[in-house]
Write a protein that holds these residues in place. Structure first.
Motif, PDB file in Angstrom:
ATOM      1  N   LEU A  57       0.835  -1.199   0.000  1.00  0.00           N
ATOM      2  CA  LEU A  57       0.000   0.000   0.000  1.00  0.00           C
ATOM      3  C   LEU A  57       0.875   1.257   0.000  1.00  0.00           C
ATOM      4  N   TYR A  58       1.929   1.245   0.789  1.00  0.00           N
ATOM      5  CA  TYR A  58       2.852   2.389   0.790  1.00  0.00           C
ATOM      6  C   TYR A  58       3.552   2.523  -0.561  1.00  0.00           C
ATOM      7  N   LEU A  59       4.028   1.405  -1.109  1.00  0.00           N
ATOM      8  CA  LEU A  59       4.756   1.451  -2.374  1.00  0.00           C
ATOM      9  C   LEU A  59       3.878   1.914  -3.532  1.00  0.00           C
ATOM     10  N   SER A  60       2.563   1.706  -3.405  1.00  0.00           N
ATOM     11  CA  SER A  60       1.680   2.134  -4.496  1.00  0.00           C
ATOM     12  C   SER A  60       1.640   3.647  -4.648  1.00  0.00           C
ATOM     13  N   PHE A  61       2.107   4.368  -3.645  1.00  0.00           N
ATOM     14  CA  PHE A  61       2.161   5.830  -3.717  1.00  0.00           C
ATOM     15  C   PHE A  61       3.588   6.319  -3.957  1.00  0.00           C
ATOM     16  N   THR A  62       4.448   5.427  -4.433  1.00  0.00           N
ATOM     17  CA  THR A  62       5.847   5.796  -4.631  1.00  0.00           C
ATOM     18  C   THR A  62       6.308   5.430  -6.032  1.00  0.00           C
ATOM     19  N   ASP A  63       7.451   5.986  -6.386  1.00  0.00           N
ATOM     20  CA  ASP A  63       8.172   5.591  -7.596  1.00  0.00           C
ATOM     21  C   ASP A  63       9.299   4.673  -7.142  1.00  0.00           C
ATOM     22  N   TYR A  64       9.109   3.368  -7.346  1.00  0.00           N
ATOM     23  CA  TYR A  64      10.033   2.375  -6.791  1.00  0.00           C
ATOM     24  C   TYR A  64      10.393   1.389  -7.889  1.00  0.00           C
ATOM     25  N   SER A  65      11.691   1.196  -8.101  1.00  0.00           N
ATOM     26  CA  SER A  65      12.148   0.356  -9.201  1.00  0.00           C
ATOM     27  C   SER A  65      12.882  -0.896  -8.741  1.00  0.00           C
ATOM     28  N   LEU A  66      12.823  -1.239  -7.465  1.00  0.00           N
ATOM     29  CA  LEU A  66      13.539  -2.377  -6.877  1.00  0.00           C
ATOM     30  C   LEU A  66      15.043  -2.140  -6.770  1.00  0.00           C
ATOM     31  N   LEU A  67      15.565  -1.229  -7.554  1.00  0.00           N
ATOM     32  CA  LEU A  67      17.005  -0.975  -7.568  1.00  0.00           C
ATOM     33  C   LEU A  67      17.363   0.327  -6.869  1.00  0.00           C
ATOM     34  N   GLN A  68      16.383   1.195  -6.667  1.00  0.00           N
ATOM     35  CA  GLN A  68      16.621   2.472  -6.014  1.00  0.00           C
ATOM     36  C   GLN A  68      15.624   2.657  -4.882  1.00  0.00           C
ATOM     37  N   GLU A  69      15.899   3.602  -4.046  1.00  0.00           N
ATOM     38  CA  GLU A  69      15.025   3.863  -2.911  1.00  0.00           C
ATOM     39  C   GLU A  69      13.682   4.425  -3.385  1.00  0.00           C
ATOM     40  N   ALA A  70      12.610   4.011  -2.698  1.00  0.00           N
ATOM     41  CA  ALA A  70      11.271   4.464  -3.078  1.00  0.00           C
ATOM     42  C   ALA A  70      11.129   5.960  -2.861  1.00  0.00           C
ATOM     43  N   LYS A  71      10.492   6.631  -3.823  1.00  0.00           N
ATOM     44  CA  LYS A  71      10.278   8.065  -3.768  1.00  0.00           C
ATOM     45  C   LYS A  71       8.776   8.348  -3.775  1.00  0.00           C
ATOM     46  N   TRP A  72       8.308   9.078  -2.796  1.00  0.00           N
ATOM     47  CA  TRP A  72       6.875   9.372  -2.654  1.00  0.00           C
ATOM     48  C   TRP A  72       6.390  10.268  -3.788  1.00  0.00           C
ATOM     49  N   ILE A  73       5.334   9.805  -4.481  1.00  0.00           N
ATOM     50  CA  ILE A  73       4.765  10.595  -5.587  1.00  0.00           C
ATOM     51  C   ILE A  73       3.256  10.742  -5.453  1.00  0.00           C
ATOM     52  N   GLY A  74       2.697  10.308  -4.349  1.00  0.00           N
ATOM     53  CA  GLY A  74       1.266  10.477  -4.121  1.00  0.00           C
ATOM     54  C   GLY A  74       0.414   9.595  -5.037  1.00  0.00           C
ATOM     55  N   LEU A  75      -0.582  10.201  -5.654  1.00  0.00           N
ATOM     56  CA  LEU A  75      -1.540   9.462  -6.486  1.00  0.00           C
ATOM     57  C   LEU A  75      -1.127   9.362  -7.950  1.00  0.00           C
ATOM     58  N   ASP A  76       0.110   9.690  -8.260  1.00  0.00           N
ATOM     59  CA  ASP A  76       0.535   9.718  -9.662  1.00  0.00           C
ATOM     60  C   ASP A  76       0.384   8.356 -10.342  1.00  0.00           C
ATOM     61  N   ASN A  77       0.689   7.283  -9.625  1.00  0.00           N
ATOM     62  CA  ASN A  77       0.555   5.954 -10.225  1.00  0.00           C
ATOM     63  C   ASN A  77      -0.886   5.659 -10.622  1.00  0.00           C
ATOM     64  N   TYR A  78      -1.824   6.020  -9.756  1.00  0.00           N
ATOM     65  CA  TYR A  78      -3.238   5.752 -10.029  1.00  0.00           C
ATOM     66  C   TYR A  78      -3.756   6.643 -11.158  1.00  0.00           C
ATOM     67  N   VAL A  79      -3.301   7.898 -11.183  1.00  0.00           N
ATOM     68  CA  VAL A  79      -3.728   8.796 -12.262  1.00  0.00           C
ATOM     69  C   VAL A  79      -3.178   8.324 -13.597  1.00  0.00           C
ATOM     70  N   ARG A  80      -1.903   7.939 -13.611  1.00  0.00           N
ATOM     71  CA  ARG A  80      -1.287   7.467 -14.859  1.00  0.00           C
ATOM     72  C   ARG A  80      -1.939   6.187 -15.343  1.00  0.00           C
ATOM     73  N   MET A  81      -2.374   5.377 -14.409  1.00  0.00           N
ATOM     74  CA  MET A  81      -2.979   4.098 -14.749  1.00  0.00           C
ATOM     75  C   MET A  81      -4.236   4.283 -15.603  1.00  0.00           C
ATOM     76  N   PHE A  82      -5.068   5.214 -15.220  1.00  0.00           N
ATOM     77  CA  PHE A  82      -6.358   5.366 -15.886  1.00  0.00           C
ATOM     78  C   PHE A  82      -6.353   6.421 -17.000  1.00  0.00           C
ATOM     79  N   THR A  83      -5.300   7.210 -17.094  1.00  0.00           N
ATOM     80  CA  THR A  83      -5.299   8.290 -18.076  1.00  0.00           C
ATOM     81  C   THR A  83      -4.189   8.193 -19.114  1.00  0.00           C
ATOM     82  N   GLU A  84      -3.092   7.497 -18.804  1.00  0.00           N
ATOM     83  CA  GLU A  84      -1.946   7.507 -19.703  1.00  0.00           C
ATOM     84  C   GLU A  84      -1.460   6.119 -20.115  1.00  0.00           C
ATOM     85  N   ASP A  85      -2.156   5.077 -19.687  1.00  0.00           N
ATOM     86  CA  ASP A  85      -1.667   3.723 -19.955  1.00  0.00           C
ATOM     87  C   ASP A  85      -2.725   2.923 -20.713  1.00  0.00           C
ATOM     88  N   PRO A  86      -2.657   2.894 -22.040  1.00  0.00           N
ATOM     89  CA  PRO A  86      -3.658   2.127 -22.799  1.00  0.00           C
ATOM     90  C   PRO A  86      -3.553   0.622 -22.578  1.00  0.00           C
TER      91      PRO A  86
END
Length: 319
Positions: A57-86
């Motif tokens: 749940l915490y990682l879902s609000f971050t930019d995390y690549s398994l290789l670098q430390e997680a960076k908090w980005i808020g709801l960006d993942n959820y917004v990108r999911m429904f608006t920018e990812d066909p």
């Protein structure tokens, strides 16, 4: 002279019973022993289940690549999911079609076969075991590989069609038919709901059918008026389980499409795309967000099923 009042002597106070104290001590010892034996389960629940749930749940609000430390980005993942990812929308569409088509077909086929087996065939336990076997093997990698071979350009299906002079095709390589092969595979794993249907049919009293026969009701009338109403709790149970199971399907699509969801994303299941984002693109924060969206979808559908069940599910104690 005043009347004398006889005063009864007081009884000596009895000492406290030792048995109750021993019983309390014994109960405490048993409770400690129970907690000791349950401790590994509680540790596993916290470390393997609850801990990863809140971590995802915490990682879902971050930019995390398994290789670098997680960076908090808020709801960006959820917004990108429904608006920018066909491809996300495509995976949701493919999975929805898969669930809507395969689950009713599987349950209908399982119920039909359960009705046949309920008619008192000899060797019922043998047939029950044989028909349950696909449910045990259907989710395996070996069956998925076999399925890809059977529906391939040189597979068994085209060989059978060739006997009748029909030219086949590569069923798993055609975007119009690839998803259909996976739907057939899901329908083929009918064993588990069939066993549950068969158990439900065995609980219906035969006296109901005897009374209906005396009243002149035929087979179809008995099925409509007796079997289906009394079997609705079993249908509801199987429906909820199979919807949840279908949304979580992964192995079949991964093997048949070589882990890509092709051709043309026609077999891009939701869980397969989640895997590709998390372990191929190393976009683990986005994959965690997808996992939570899937959880919400399944929870919402389950809640809708329970709310709608009061309109069509019949229980014996209903008035």
């Amino acid at each position: 002279m005043a009347d004398s009042v006889a005063v009864k002597p007081r009884k000596a106070a009895s000492p406290p019973k030792q048995g109750g104290h021993r019983s309390t001590q014994r109960s405490r010892r048993e409770a400690r022993a129970a907690y000791l034996f349950l401790a590994p389960w509680f540790v596993g629940l916290l470390v393997i289940t609850i801990g990863p749930i809140f971590a995802s749940l915490y990682l879902s609000f971050t930019d995390y690549s398994l290789l670098q430390e997680a960076k908090w980005i808020g709801l960006d993942n959820y917004v990108r999911m429904f608006t920018e990812d066909p491809r996300f929308i495509a995976s949701l569409k493919v999975t929805t079609i898969y669930v809507v088509v395969s689950v009713p077909l599987q349950l209908a086929f399982a119920l039909a076969l359960a009705l046949v087996l309920d008619r008192g065939l000899r060797g019922l336990s043998f047939y029950r075991s044989i028909f349950y076997l696909p449910s045990l093997l259907g989710g395996s990698v070996a069956i998925a590989i076999l399925w890809r071979k059977v529906f391939g350009a040189d597979g068994l299906v085209n060989a059978v069609l060739g006997i009748f002079g029909i030219e086949g095709q590569g069923w798993v390589g055609d975007p119009d038919t690839a998803l259909g092969t996976l739907i057939l595979l899901h329908v083929w794993t009918f064993g588990a709901p069939m066993i549950i249907f068969l158990a439900g049919l065995r609980q219906i009293p035969s006296s109901y059918y005897e009374a209906a026969s005396v009243d002149g009701a035929g087979v179809f009338r008995q099925f409509k008026s007796i079997t289906m109403p009394l079997l609705t709790p079993i249908i509801f149970f199987n429906l909820v389980l199979e919807i949840i199971k279908s949304f979580q399907s992964f192995t079949q699509a991964f093997i048949v499409s070589n882990g890509k969801g092709g051709p043309a994303d026609s077999t891009l299941f939701y869980t397969l795309y989640l895997y590709l984002k998390g372990f191929k693109s190393y976009d683990m924060g986005y994959a965690a967000a997808m996992a939570w969206v899937l959880l919400l979808i399944i929870a919402a559908l389950t809640g809708v099923n329970f709310l709608a069940s009061k309109y069509w599910v019949f229980y014996g104690d209903d008035k």
